[in-house]
Enzyme design. Sequence first.
Site, short mmCIF file in Angstrom:
data_model
loop_
_atom_site.label_atom_id
_atom_site.label_comp_id
_atom_site.label_asym_id
_atom_site.label_seq_id
_atom_site.Cartn_x
_atom_site.Cartn_y
_atom_site.Cartn_z
N CYS A 145 0.85 -1.19 0.00
CA CYS A 145 0.00 0.00 0.00
C CYS A 145 0.88 1.23 0.00
O CYS A 145 1.87 1.30 0.74
CB CYS A 145 -0.90 -0.01 1.24
N GLU A 148 -8.89 -0.77 -2.72
CA GLU A 148 -9.23 0.66 -2.80
C GLU A 148 -10.57 0.97 -2.15
O GLU A 148 -10.72 2.01 -1.50
CB GLU A 148 -9.22 1.12 -4.27
N HIS A 195 -10.19 1.27 1.55
CA HIS A 195 -9.70 2.59 1.97
C HIS A 195 -10.85 3.54 2.24
O HIS A 195 -10.79 4.36 3.18
CB HIS A 195 -8.81 3.19 0.88
#
Length: 214
Positions: free
Chosen positions: A126, A169, A172
């Site tokens: 990441c 993603e 996140h």
Amino acid sequence: MGTANDRVPLAERVERLLAGAGPLPVVAAGDPVLRQASEPFDGQLDPTLLARFVEALRVTMRAAPGVGLAAPQVGVGLRIAVIEDPAPVPEEVRLARGRVRQPFRVLVNPVYAPVGGGRAAFFEGCLSVPGYQAVVARHAEVRLTGQDEHGRAVDEVFGGWPARIVQHETDHLDGTLYLDRAEPRSLSSHQTVAERWAQPTPEAAARALGFELP
């Protein structure tokens, strides 16, 4: 208690962020913005500002380099992410990981759900956790729903490495880092992964480091 910056209208904060030249600074683990659920996008940025922000995300992702970048990673708590993977990998890696080329795409308000019960475990890194990777078991196939940057509906099934990217993603945007889902015993520096665990699958790492794969 919020900070003074939190009280600045979001569009103004984005304008300030875009005022600089070049790639945007990537927020590192430990910043609260990475641990908060992002606000759904419903027009907080006008079309011109949204297009500029998306382009900045693209530039930043490519410069890193990475295969995805979510708005919180540049300090903006909106449910927006970009993905792109040229997949420049050897054939054996492509086959083992299901890594295929993904063109540049914008994901707005994405949500994923598993398709079937398959799981796949691979080393994952990441941009907000620089220098390290760890093995993460994720759904092998997911259905992603949401919109693109033009408000058009997205409803698509992803498998292989693209499924991993969209899960990473989207996580996140929910305040989740890949480390939350990782096998702790697998945590390795980039250098160690390159020197010892660069095989197409993490089976050797699992045997040597003492963890189980799904």
